[in-house]
Design a protein around this motif. Structure first.
Motif, PDB file in Angstrom:
ATOM      1  N   ASP A 202       3.239   5.768  -5.895  1.00 47.65           N
ATOM      2  CA  ASP A 202       2.902   5.813  -7.323  1.00 47.65           C
ATOM      3  C   ASP A 202       1.813   6.846  -7.599  1.00 47.65           C
ATOM      4  OD1 ASP A 202       4.762   3.868  -7.903  1.00 47.65           O
ATOM      5  OD2 ASP A 202       3.336   2.216  -7.745  1.00 47.65           O
ATOM      6  N   ALA A 203       0.794   6.894  -6.732  1.00 44.81           N
ATOM      7  CA  ALA A 203      -0.292   7.852  -6.934  1.00 44.81           C
ATOM      8  C   ALA A 203       0.199   9.292  -6.795  1.00 44.81           C
ATOM      9  CB  ALA A 203      -1.421   7.576  -5.936  1.00 44.81           C
TER      10      ALA A 203
ATOM     11  N   THR B 210       0.835  -1.208   0.000  1.00 43.06           N
ATOM     12  CA  THR B 210       0.000   0.000   0.000  1.00 43.06           C
ATOM     13  C   THR B 210       0.865   1.250   0.000  1.00 43.06           C
ATOM     14  OG1 THR B 210      -1.662  -1.235   1.254  1.00 43.06           O
ATOM     15  CG2 THR B 210      -1.906   1.151   1.166  1.00 43.06           C
TER      16      THR B 210
ATOM     17  N   SER C 138       3.753   1.562  -1.444  1.00 44.37           N
ATOM     18  CA  SER C 138       4.219   1.757  -2.819  1.00 44.37           C
ATOM     19  C   SER C 138       3.113   2.311  -3.714  1.00 44.37           C
ATOM     20  CB  SER C 138       4.742   0.430  -3.383  1.00 44.37           C
ATOM     21  OG  SER C 138       3.694  -0.509  -3.513  1.00 44.37           O
ATOM     22  N   LYS C 139       1.862   1.912  -3.475  1.00 46.25           N
ATOM     23  CA  LYS C 139       0.754   2.465  -4.255  1.00 46.25           C
ATOM     24  C   LYS C 139       0.567   3.953  -3.959  1.00 46.25           C
ATOM     25  CE  LYS C 139      -2.639  -0.273  -3.166  1.00 46.25           C
ATOM     26  NZ  LYS C 139      -4.015  -0.851  -3.219  1.00 46.25           N
TER      27      LYS C 139
END
Length: 634
Positions: free
Chosen positions: A285-286, A279, A281-282
């Motif tokens: 990225d976002a 999460t 890493s997400k």
């Protein structure tokens, strides 16, 4: 009254945005070299650059550049001075700062953050530096007071546990109106010195969950977060108060269960750790996408607490720990890619400042307030009496001194202003209601207008259908024109070609002279009657054939009625196949008939078929003629 002050307006004088600083630390070999004696898979190229072997092609290397690179020989003090110390002064100016260690299991994150008694890590050095900065500020600024406190928690299996209070349960995470992350029920311990910090921190660190795996003898099974809170209060007016927070985070490492050999409870812990890091890493990225979409902070409690550090309002430093051994190659490769993406995140720090409302000392109250306070009367009663005094002033009021009169005038003006604001709100509400009613009335008028147009359109449509029906009846008064089929066995040598006359407008019967003359075909002993129109401009061609509408009169009425009943029965109870067996009824028309039958019920008469979409009067007449003649032919 709380207010948000931009960074450039505060004492720091830095930029309004602050990029996440990323430092990479390479730990030395823990044991011997690999069994294959392959050496290190990572090496430094300078104070900011490093390279790693490309796993797709062993003859190539991939290079990375970060804010700082700490090699194998870097000491704990060098890591602190280079990466952590520059952001600590922001805390004393009402801003937030965050330092967190990231990397795979066994890469040295806990050693970097905690260290040992001989080599203290980032946490003890940072806390000691905060006390040093506060001591220096107290000497330079006499008008400010400082207070320091700490909170310590861990996230274990997605549960927030208080390490200063080991018996506590899972704590909730909340967000206040200013979008600050809060944890109700979390213990906050005031600190007076660094020794006081050691007294509380060391026992709390022993409460953190650790276990042994194949890759790490003392592996952290949870994410640990230490919060240092510094409150700076102004002694004199306007009584400003600035609050700065320092987050020191030791993340648990990502694990490959095939190599760690985790089973049972260790496997469950590893799943929770990997899920929270995924999460994280997400979120990165976002934030790097920058499209203004949703950032999944709420998908994990770790990212919820790090919301201020990543894309929030804190000065953030991420220390990425990596290992040189080849068995950690893919973990190191993933950590470097994550660090490269994290350094593109931009935070927007601001000063958290609160201005306290001034309070009047009891000995400095005015005589009017003392008299009102000593009488024991309710405040609203005194306000009503003051309002009455405004409308009907008494002689005693004029005899009061000027200071008391000014106080009373201010109170009455304040009450009038409050009453005026309520009256304005009531008027605005009435205005909104009136506007809404007007819009509803306009919508009703528009709806009525549309309904009138629809009724007019339906009337015009009925009139058009009636006129077309009358025109069709007029056309059917003419005798039919048919060409009889030849039964001669001899082949035709010549054949007359009759081209239909194209007439743009049908003339009334009274205005046109119709002359019928016979025309012979080339077939021997076979004659048919054709009608040729000899008007004003006779082009010498035949009229198009007209359907015979008097064919029913030439049939037996009983047979005709029986055929109609048979067709009606098929329309009402026939299946799709039986409906398609009727003449001029295909798959589409059969499905439309069945749908109409399900909605409106059975057909009362055969003529109801014209209510089906696409069945005109002409098509219905052709359908009846074809089916009746077909049934009689059978």
């Amino acid at each position: 009254m709380a207010q948000r002050v931009a960074v450039s307006d505060g004492a720091a004088g830095s930029k309004r945005t602050s990029r996440v600083r990323v430092a990479v630390r390479l730990r030395p070999y823990m044991d011997k070299q690999d069994e294959k004696s392959e050496g290190s898979c990572v090496r430094g190229l300078g104070p900011q650059k490093l390279e790693i072997i490309n796993w797709r092609n062993a003859t190539e290397t991939l290079q990375y550049q970060f804010d700082v690179f700490h090699g194998e020989q870097t000491t704990q003090q060098e890591v602190f001075l280079t990466s952590v110390k520059p952001i600590l002064p922001h805390i004393l100016n009402g801003q937030n700062a965050s330092v967190f260690a990231y990397g795979p299991t066994g890469a040295g994150k806990t050693h970097t953050m905690l260290g040992s008694q001989e080599q203290p890590g980032v946490i003890p050095r940072a806390v000691k530096e905060v006390f040093n900065l506060v001591g220096a500020q107290k000497k330079d600024q006499d008008g400010w007071e400082y207070s320091i406190g700490m909170s310590y928690l861990e996230i274990y299996n997605e549960k927030v546990l208080d390490l200063l209070s080991p018996g506590s349960q899972d704590l909730p995470i909340r967000e206040d109106k200013d979008r600050n992350i809060l944890i109700p029920g979390l213990t906050h311990t005031p600190l007076s010195s660094f020794a006081d910090f050691d007294t509380h921190f060391i026992p709390a660190s022993l409460n953190r969950t650790t276990a042994s795996t194949k890759l790490n003898q003392r592996s952290s099974r949870s994410h640990a977060i230490l919060l240092i809170k510094v409150v700076k209060s102004q002694r004199g007016p306007p009584h400003r108060q600035q609050t700065g927070k320092l987050y020191l985070v030791d993340l648990a490492g990502s694990e490959d269960n095939r190599r760690t050999g985790n089973q049972g409870i260790r496997l469950k812990e590893s799943g929770a750790i990997n899920l929270s890091l995924f999460t994280l890493s997400k979120v990165v990225d976002a934030l790097n996408t920058g499209a203004g979409g949703r950032v999944p902070y709420r998908d994990s409690k770790l990212t919820r607490l790090l919301q201020d550090s990543l894309g929030g309002s804190a000065h953030s430093v991420m220390i990425t720990n990596i290992a040189p051994e080849y068995k950690y190659y893919f973990d190191t490769f993933s950590a470097l890619n994550f660090a490269a993406k994290s350094k593109q995140i931009v935070n927007r720090p601001f000063v958290r400042e609160t201005v306290l409302a001034p309070t009047i000392a009891p000995g400095k109250r005015t005589r009017e307030e003392q008299e009102a306070g000593g009488s024991g009367e309710p405040q609203n009663k005194r306000s009503k009496e003051g309002k009455k005094a405004e409308h009907s002033p008494s002689p005693a009021l004029h005899s009061q001194s000027s200071p008391d009169s000014s106080v009373l005038d201010r109170l009455l003006a304040l009450e009038k202003m409050m009453m005026g604001s309520a009256e304005r709100e009531r008027l605005n509400l009435l205005k909104t209601v009136a506007q809404s009613r007007k819009e509803i009335q306009m919508l009703k008028e528009k709806q009525k207008e549309l309904e009138d147009k629809a009724n007019m359109f339906n009337k015009q449509k009925e009139t058009t259908e009636k006129e077309s029906k009358d025109a069709l009846l007029f056309k059917t008064d003419l005798p039919p024109l048919h060409r009889k089929q030849s039964t001669a066995a001899k082949p035709r040598k010549q054949q007359a070609v009759v081209t239909p006359l194209q007439v743009s407008q049908v003339q009334p019967l009274q205005q046109s002279a119709v002359v019928c003359k016979p025309s012979q075909t080339l077939v021997k002993k076979k004659r048919v009657q054709t009608e040729v129109c000899d008007g004003k401009e006779n082009m010498g061609v035949d009229l198009p054939p007209v359907e015979d509408v008097n064919w029913e009169s030439r049939l037996d009425p009983a047979l005709l009625e029986q055929s109609r009943k048979k067709i009606l029965q098929t329309l009402n109870s026939g299946s799709l196949k039986e409906l398609k067996s009727l003449q001029q009824i295909g798959d589409k028309k059969a499905k439309l008939i069945m749908g109409w039958r399900e909605i409106n019920g059975d057909f009362t008469q055969v003529e109801d078929l014209r209510k089906i979409e696409g069945v005109t009067v002409k098509r219905f007449s052709s359908f009846i003629k074809a089916n009746i003649l077909s049934s009689m032919g059978k």
